[in-house]
Design a protein around this motif. Sequence first.
Motif, PDB file in Angstrom:
ATOM      1  N   TRP A 199      13.102  -1.568 -10.378  1.00 47.91           N
ATOM      2  CA  TRP A 199      11.676  -1.705 -10.084  1.00 47.91           C
ATOM      3  C   TRP A 199      11.563  -2.206  -8.655  1.00 47.91           C
ATOM      4  O   TRP A 199      12.086  -3.259  -8.305  1.00 47.91           O
ATOM      5  N   LEU A 200      10.871  -1.435  -7.815  1.00 46.62           N
ATOM      6  CA  LEU A 200      10.740  -1.749  -6.394  1.00 46.62           C
ATOM      7  C   LEU A 200       9.269  -1.833  -6.029  1.00 46.62           C
ATOM      8  O   LEU A 200       8.441  -1.099  -6.571  1.00 46.62           O
ATOM      9  N   GLY A 201       8.948  -2.713  -5.092  1.00 46.36           N
ATOM     10  CA  GLY A 201       7.548  -2.819  -4.708  1.00 46.36           C
ATOM     11  C   GLY A 201       7.339  -3.754  -3.548  1.00 46.36           C
ATOM     12  O   GLY A 201       8.247  -4.014  -2.754  1.00 46.36           O
ATOM     13  N   GLY A 202       6.116  -4.281  -3.459  1.00 50.89           N
ATOM     14  CA  GLY A 202       5.774  -5.137  -2.338  1.00 50.89           C
ATOM     15  C   GLY A 202       4.436  -5.800  -2.524  1.00 50.89           C
ATOM     16  O   GLY A 202       3.838  -5.756  -3.609  1.00 50.89           O
ATOM     17  N   TYR A 203       3.963  -6.392  -1.432  1.00 50.20           N
ATOM     18  CA  TYR A 203       2.777  -7.243  -1.478  1.00 50.20           C
ATOM     19  C   TYR A 203       1.583  -6.576  -0.798  1.00 50.20           C
ATOM     20  O   TYR A 203       1.633  -6.241   0.396  1.00 50.20           O
ATOM     21  N   ALA A 204       0.523  -6.376  -1.549  1.00 47.84           N
ATOM     22  CA  ALA A 204      -0.772  -5.931  -1.041  1.00 47.84           C
ATOM     23  C   ALA A 204      -0.618  -4.752  -0.065  1.00 47.84           C
ATOM     24  O   ALA A 204       0.113  -3.801  -0.339  1.00 47.84           O
ATOM     25  N   SER A 205      -1.292  -4.833   1.088  1.00 42.32           N
ATOM     26  CA  SER A 205      -1.268  -3.723   2.041  1.00 42.32           C
ATOM     27  C   SER A 205      -0.108  -3.792   3.013  1.00 42.32           C
ATOM     28  O   SER A 205       0.053  -2.894   3.854  1.00 42.32           O
ATOM     29  N   GLN A 206       0.713  -4.855   2.936  1.00 40.92           N
ATOM     30  CA  GLN A 206       1.883  -4.933   3.809  1.00 40.92           C
ATOM     31  C   GLN A 206       2.879  -3.837   3.440  1.00 40.92           C
ATOM     32  O   GLN A 206       3.086  -3.560   2.266  1.00 40.92           O
ATOM     33  N   ASN A 207       3.509  -3.260   4.447  1.00 42.82           N
ATOM     34  CA  ASN A 207       4.461  -2.175   4.190  1.00 42.82           C
ATOM     35  C   ASN A 207       5.906  -2.667   4.172  1.00 42.82           C
ATOM     36  O   ASN A 207       6.833  -1.894   4.412  1.00 42.82           O
ATOM     37  N   ASP A 208       6.129  -3.958   3.919  1.00 39.86           N
ATOM     38  CA  ASP A 208       7.487  -4.427   3.656  1.00 39.86           C
ATOM     39  C   ASP A 208       7.987  -3.701   2.410  1.00 39.86           C
ATOM     40  O   ASP A 208       7.253  -3.569   1.428  1.00 39.86           O
ATOM     41  N   ARG A 209       9.250  -3.263   2.412  1.00 41.00           N
ATOM     42  CA  ARG A 209       9.705  -2.384   1.341  1.00 41.00           C
ATOM     43  C   ARG A 209      11.193  -2.564   1.066  1.00 41.00           C
ATOM     44  O   ARG A 209      11.903  -3.209   1.832  1.00 41.00           O
ATOM     45  N   VAL A 210      11.642  -1.975  -0.034  1.00 41.17           N
ATOM     46  CA  VAL A 210      13.016  -2.123  -0.492  1.00 41.17           C
ATOM     47  C   VAL A 210      13.581  -0.758  -0.857  1.00 41.17           C
ATOM     48  O   VAL A 210      12.879   0.087  -1.410  1.00 41.17           O
ATOM     49  N   THR A 211      14.855  -0.563  -0.547  1.00 39.79           N
ATOM     50  CA  THR A 211      15.577   0.644  -0.944  1.00 39.79           C
ATOM     51  C   THR A 211      16.818   0.236  -1.724  1.00 39.79           C
ATOM     52  O   THR A 211      17.529  -0.688  -1.332  1.00 39.79           O
ATOM     53  N   LEU A 212      17.080   0.931  -2.824  1.00 43.57           N
ATOM     54  CA  LEU A 212      18.284   0.717  -3.613  1.00 43.57           C
ATOM     55  C   LEU A 212      19.128   1.982  -3.559  1.00 43.57           C
ATOM     56  O   LEU A 212      18.621   3.074  -3.831  1.00 43.57           O
ATOM     57  N   SER A 213      20.389   1.849  -3.182  1.00 40.60           N
ATOM     58  CA  SER A 213      21.246   3.025  -3.060  1.00 40.60           C
ATOM     59  C   SER A 213      22.581   2.802  -3.753  1.00 40.60           C
ATOM     60  O   SER A 213      23.035   1.670  -3.920  1.00 40.60           O
TER      61      SER A 213
END
Length: 235
Positions: free
Chosen positions: A70-84
């Motif tokens: 499960w990947l996500g973030g906060y509100a309108s900020q485009n901080d993000r996560v990638t799992l590989s």
Amino acid sequence: MDHHRRRAERGVLRRGRRLPDQERPRTSHPRQELLRRRATGNAGLNQNVDVSSTASVIDTGQVGYHLSGWLGGYASQNDRVTLSGTFLDGSGHTLGTTTLGPVTNTDRANTTKLLSRTASGNLPTRTRTIKVALAFTWSGGSTTDGYADDLSLTLSTPVPAPVLSPPPSTVPRYDHVFVVYMENENYKDIIGNTAQAPHINKLANANTVLTQSYATSHPSDPNYVWPWQRADCTG
């Protein structure tokens, strides 16, 4: 069907604030916290999964994998996560890669939430190690607010746990460890400044200087607490 499951540890990333219940993933392994990068800047968490003990089965080309999170973030900020997941042969050469995410603020409709992402397939023949990597990307703000939770890698065949044989330690046993904090001072203003800080420089020259250790956030209180939290360290 037997499965081999590895879950990402919280070893190098700070456990973060709880999301509202309706925005948390619905899984059979509920948690009170999730993985996030507390300070600003990019960060990563890697785990190598040794699958060499089942090499003969993998080399038939019929062993399946399932990577999820499960990947996500906060509100309108485009901080993000990638799992590989990167599949490596016995010499460390890349045989293939599968990637989940990132989940952007657009994907989340500018709301605080986590979205499920999955990938499945067959392991490349000659796979001996799977490198699972979680990458946090900071786009702005006072903290890196990409979130990850319930990360899982499963295989369609059982993988016996490898026998670990740690090498003998050559690190001496210390009687005392002293940590010196320089409050509100830049590294360059202390180290090398023998005129104004002769004693500190003498200690630094005779001992160990951590040149890649950075503050967590401001003000300074969290920086004092964080090194003593067993599950956390600066990234």
